[in-house]
Design a protein around this motif. Structure first.
Motif, PDB file in Angstrom:
ATOM      1  N   THR A 169       0.839  -1.191   0.000  1.00 35.57           N
ATOM      2  CA  THR A 169       0.000   0.000   0.000  1.00 35.57           C
ATOM      3  C   THR A 169       0.875   1.243   0.000  1.00 35.57           C
ATOM      4  OG1 THR A 169      -1.727   1.193   1.224  1.00 35.57           O
ATOM      5  CG2 THR A 169      -0.136  -0.051   2.525  1.00 35.57           C
ATOM      6  N   ALA A 170       0.297   2.354  -0.426  1.00 35.32           N
ATOM      7  CA  ALA A 170       1.014   3.623  -0.398  1.00 35.32           C
ATOM      8  C   ALA A 170       0.730   4.402   0.872  1.00 35.32           C
ATOM      9  CB  ALA A 170       0.641   4.460  -1.627  1.00 35.32           C
ATOM     10  N   ASP A 171      -0.154   3.920   1.711  1.00 38.69           N
ATOM     11  CA  ASP A 171      -0.585   4.635   2.914  1.00 38.69           C
ATOM     12  C   ASP A 171       0.077   4.015   4.146  1.00 38.69           C
ATOM     13  OD1 ASP A 171      -1.815   5.964   4.935  1.00 38.69           O
ATOM     14  OD2 ASP A 171      -3.872   5.457   4.382  1.00 38.69           O
ATOM     15  N   PRO A 172       0.974   4.739   4.828  1.00 41.53           N
ATOM     16  CA  PRO A 172       1.641   4.174   6.016  1.00 41.53           C
ATOM     17  C   PRO A 172       0.658   3.784   7.118  1.00 41.53           C
ATOM     18  CG  PRO A 172       2.789   6.156   5.258  1.00 41.53           C
ATOM     19  CD  PRO A 172       1.509   6.072   4.479  1.00 41.53           C
ATOM     20  N   GLU A 173      -0.397   4.570   7.303  1.00 41.98           N
ATOM     21  CA  GLU A 173      -1.375   4.241   8.342  1.00 41.98           C
ATOM     22  C   GLU A 173      -2.077   2.926   8.033  1.00 41.98           C
ATOM     23  OE1 GLU A 173      -5.340   6.129  10.554  1.00 41.98           O
ATOM     24  OE2 GLU A 173      -4.280   7.271   9.026  1.00 41.98           O
ATOM     25  N   CYS A 174      -2.434   2.728   6.778  1.00 44.17           N
ATOM     26  CA  CYS A 174      -3.059   1.471   6.355  1.00 44.17           C
ATOM     27  C   CYS A 174      -2.109   0.299   6.595  1.00 44.17           C
ATOM     28  CB  CYS A 174      -3.447   1.565   4.890  1.00 44.17           C
ATOM     29  SG  CYS A 174      -4.076   0.027   4.177  1.00 44.17           S
ATOM     30  N   ALA A 175      -0.818   0.498   6.299  1.00 46.64           N
ATOM     31  CA  ALA A 175       0.165  -0.568   6.500  1.00 46.64           C
ATOM     32  C   ALA A 175       0.280  -0.932   7.977  1.00 46.64           C
ATOM     33  CB  ALA A 175       1.524  -0.123   5.954  1.00 46.64           C
ATOM     34  N   ARG A 176       0.303   0.064   8.862  1.00 47.22           N
ATOM     35  CA  ARG A 176       0.395  -0.211  10.298  1.00 47.22           C
ATOM     36  C   ARG A 176      -0.827  -0.980  10.790  1.00 47.22           C
ATOM     37  NH1 ARG A 176       2.317   5.178  10.454  1.00 47.22           N
ATOM     38  NH2 ARG A 176       0.264   5.919  11.107  1.00 47.22           N
ATOM     39  N   GLN A 177      -2.000  -0.579  10.335  1.00 45.20           N
ATOM     40  CA  GLN A 177      -3.218  -1.248  10.781  1.00 45.20           C
ATOM     41  C   GLN A 177      -3.265  -2.698  10.306  1.00 45.20           C
ATOM     42  OE1 GLN A 177      -6.330   1.279   9.318  1.00 45.20           O
ATOM     43  NE2 GLN A 177      -6.117   2.771  10.970  1.00 45.20           N
ATOM     44  N   CYS A 178      -2.889  -2.924   9.055  1.00 45.84           N
ATOM     45  CA  CYS A 178      -2.930  -4.286   8.512  1.00 45.84           C
ATOM     46  C   CYS A 178      -1.933  -5.193   9.226  1.00 45.84           C
ATOM     47  CB  CYS A 178      -2.656  -4.271   7.017  1.00 45.84           C
ATOM     48  SG  CYS A 178      -3.987  -3.561   6.010  1.00 45.84           S
ATOM     49  N   GLU A 179      -0.705  -4.732   9.380  1.00 43.02           N
ATOM     50  CA  GLU A 179       0.312  -5.588   9.984  1.00 43.02           C
ATOM     51  C   GLU A 179       0.055  -5.786  11.477  1.00 43.02           C
ATOM     52  OE1 GLU A 179       5.167  -6.008  10.298  1.00 43.02           O
ATOM     53  OE2 GLU A 179       4.236  -4.878   8.679  1.00 43.02           O
ATOM     54  N   GLY A 180      -0.503  -4.784  12.129  1.00 40.08           N
ATOM     55  CA  GLY A 180      -0.708  -4.888  13.566  1.00 40.08           C
ATOM     56  C   GLY A 180      -1.935  -5.687  13.962  1.00 40.08           C
ATOM     57  N   LEU A 181      -2.963  -5.741  13.101  1.00 44.99           N
ATOM     58  CA  LEU A 181      -4.243  -6.313  13.508  1.00 44.99           C
ATOM     59  C   LEU A 181      -4.672  -7.554  12.727  1.00 44.99           C
ATOM     60  CD1 LEU A 181      -6.361  -3.072  14.085  1.00 44.99           C
ATOM     61  CD2 LEU A 181      -5.329  -4.549  15.807  1.00 44.99           C
ATOM     62  N   LEU A 182      -4.197  -7.719  11.500  1.00 40.15           N
ATOM     63  CA  LEU A 182      -4.669  -8.837  10.684  1.00 40.15           C
ATOM     64  C   LEU A 182      -3.756 -10.040  10.855  1.00 40.15           C
ATOM     65  CD1 LEU A 182      -5.645  -6.999   7.379  1.00 40.15           C
ATOM     66  CD2 LEU A 182      -7.027  -7.429   9.423  1.00 40.15           C
ATOM     67  N   ARG A 183      -4.354 -11.200  11.057  1.00 45.32           N
ATOM     68  CA  ARG A 183      -3.566 -12.402  11.304  1.00 45.32           C
ATOM     69  C   ARG A 183      -2.768 -12.804  10.072  1.00 45.32           C
ATOM     70  NH1 ARG A 183      -5.979 -18.187  13.264  1.00 45.32           N
ATOM     71  NH2 ARG A 183      -6.502 -17.024  15.145  1.00 45.32           N
ATOM     72  N   CYS A 185      -0.410 -11.261   8.524  1.00 47.36           N
ATOM     73  CA  CYS A 185      -0.225 -10.194   7.531  1.00 47.36           C
ATOM     74  C   CYS A 185       1.107  -9.482   7.733  1.00 47.36           C
ATOM     75  CB  CYS A 185      -1.382  -9.199   7.648  1.00 47.36           C
ATOM     76  SG  CYS A 185      -1.239  -7.796   6.535  1.00 47.36           S
ATOM     77  N   LYS A 186       1.787  -9.222   6.624  1.00 50.14           N
ATOM     78  CA  LYS A 186       2.984  -8.398   6.598  1.00 50.14           C
ATOM     79  C   LYS A 186       2.752  -7.284   5.593  1.00 50.14           C
ATOM     80  CE  LYS A 186       7.339  -7.479   7.614  1.00 50.14           C
ATOM     81  NZ  LYS A 186       7.751  -7.132   8.990  1.00 50.14           N
ATOM     82  N   ALA A 187       2.933  -6.041   5.999  1.00 46.13           N
ATOM     83  CA  ALA A 187       2.630  -4.903   5.125  1.00 46.13           C
ATOM     84  C   ALA A 187       3.904  -4.155   4.752  1.00 46.13           C
ATOM     85  CB  ALA A 187       1.650  -3.956   5.812  1.00 46.13           C
ATOM     86  N   LYS A 188       3.919  -3.654   3.530  1.00 41.93           N
ATOM     87  CA  LYS A 188       5.026  -2.843   3.040  1.00 41.93           C
ATOM     88  C   LYS A 188       4.449  -1.583   2.393  1.00 41.93           C
ATOM     89  CE  LYS A 188       8.797  -5.207   3.904  1.00 41.93           C
ATOM     90  NZ  LYS A 188       9.896  -4.629   4.712  1.00 41.93           N
ATOM     91  N   VAL A 189       5.096  -0.457   2.664  1.00 37.40           N
ATOM     92  CA  VAL A 189       4.666   0.808   2.085  1.00 37.40           C
ATOM     93  C   VAL A 189       5.418   1.034   0.777  1.00 37.40           C
ATOM     94  CG1 VAL A 189       4.498   3.308   2.422  1.00 37.40           C
ATOM     95  CG2 VAL A 189       4.182   1.764   4.367  1.00 37.40           C
ATOM     96  N   MET A 190       4.666   1.261  -0.297  1.00 31.64           N
ATOM     97  CA  MET A 190       5.250   1.517  -1.603  1.00 31.64           C
ATOM     98  C   MET A 190       5.186   3.009  -1.889  1.00 31.64           C
ATOM     99  SD  MET A 190       5.835  -1.637  -2.240  1.00 31.64           S
ATOM    100  CE  MET A 190       6.353  -1.663  -3.958  1.00 31.64           C
ATOM    101  N   GLY A 191       6.114   3.476  -2.688  1.00 34.00           N
ATOM    102  CA  GLY A 191       6.119   4.897  -3.035  1.00 34.00           C
ATOM    103  C   GLY A 191       4.913   5.296  -3.850  1.00 34.00           C
ATOM    104  N   SER A 192       4.467   4.390  -4.708  1.00 30.93           N
ATOM    105  CA  SER A 192       3.308   4.654  -5.549  1.00 30.93           C
ATOM    106  C   SER A 192       2.648   3.333  -5.897  1.00 30.93           C
ATOM    107  CB  SER A 192       3.714   5.384  -6.832  1.00 30.93           C
ATOM    108  OG  SER A 192       2.632   5.447  -7.746  1.00 30.93           O
ATOM    109  N   MET A 193       1.333   3.367  -6.114  1.00 28.76           N
ATOM    110  CA  MET A 193       0.609   2.160  -6.496  1.00 28.76           C
ATOM    111  C   MET A 193       0.366   2.111  -8.002  1.00 28.76           C
ATOM    112  SD  MET A 193       0.451   0.663  -3.668  1.00 28.76           S
ATOM    113  CE  MET A 193      -0.593  -0.739  -4.048  1.00 28.76           C
TER     114      MET A 193
END
Length: 274
Positions: A169-183, A185-193
């Motif tokens: 995802t390009a949204d750091p907040e979305c990445a934190r929520q996904c990695e912190g709460l979803l079983r 799940c590993k999230a990475k922030v991309m510069g652009s989608m």
């Protein structure tokens, strides 16, 4: 949703807390809403370096019931063994997750959703369910989701894939929520989608860096036909990890991260000094 058993015990009889816990976890699972089980998970580790066996069983049962996350409170906030408490909880969760039959869990979730729904599934959830089924049928090693808001990863995690779930995802907040709460799940922030094909190739490289896949393995990807548009997840792809990429050693990644942390600390010291 947080299932705080300590607070529940103040509102309902203590002998009914387990029923409320299981009911809330089940309802959250069916709606695809992250659920956290918290309070008094490893209470004895506030004073002792090892938990009781009953506490270990409590944590494992919370995982088996369907919790997306389990939370420590007093054990780390004011306990004498915070690091040991985190390590203990992590090892219990890993052991409990290894005992789950994910294929049967997917079938049970899918059948229950079909029985409960009054209207047809919307496109993102239908794609999410099909992606998990494809992973099971093909033995794919990685599931990749491209997202703007985090809704599609939540829907995928709802059907409990056995493979790692990589969210880009390009949204750091979305990445934190996904990695912190979803079983799982590993999230990475991309510069652009923008540029779906290049992002998916990068996902294959990230999977190799973490040791999840190797050349020749299959990965399943979920994304939208239009780049960088939320609510448009309508494509499911099966890709083969290409050869020719040399995975980055995790030790080098850790060393680089430590160097970056040192640089940040220096910047903070400069700000304080000024």
């Amino acid at each position: 949703v947080m299932v705080a058993r300590g607070d529940l015990g103040m509102e309902i009889p203590a002998e009914k807390v387990f029923l409320a816990q299981k009911l809330m976890i089940r309802k959250c699972n069916l709606m695809g809403k992250p659920v956290i089980t918290a309070t008094q998970m490893l209470e004895s580790m506030i004073k002792n370096p090892r938990p009781t066996r009953a506490e270990c069983t409590d944590v494992a049962n919370a995982v088996l019931d369907g919790s997306d996350a389990v939370m420590l409170s007093g054990e780390t906030a004011g306990g004498e063994y915070p690091i040991e408490a985190v390590k203990t909880m992590a090892s219990i969760c890993k052991e409990a997750e290894g005992a789950i039959n994910y294929s049967k869990l997917y079938t049970a979730m899918r059948n229950t959703v079909n029985l409960m729904r009054l209207n047809p599934l919307d496109t993102p959830e239908a794609i999410a369910s099909s992606a998990v089924k494809t992973v099971i049928d093909m033995g794919a090693k990685l599931l990749v989701v491209l997202t703007e808001t985090g809704r599609t990863p939540r829907l995928v995690a709802k059907y409990r894939p056995a493979t790692p779930l990589l969210v880009l995802t390009a949204d750091p907040e979305c990445a934190r929520q996904c990695e912190g709460l979803l079983r799982g799940c590993k999230a990475k922030v991309m510069g652009s989608m923008m540029g779906t094909n290049s992002i998916l190739m990068r996902a294959a490289e990230i999977g190799q860096d973490f040791g999840w896949v190797k050349p020749g393995d299959k990965l399943v990807a979920v994304h939208g036909m239009r780049d960088a548009v939320s609510g448009a997840s309508n494509m499911l792809k099966v890709l083969e990890v290409p050869e020719g990429y040399k995975p980055e050693a995790m030790e080098e990644r850790s060393a680089t991260a430590d160097d970056d942390d040192d640089d940040i600390d220096e910047d903070l010291r400069d700000l304080v000094d000024n």
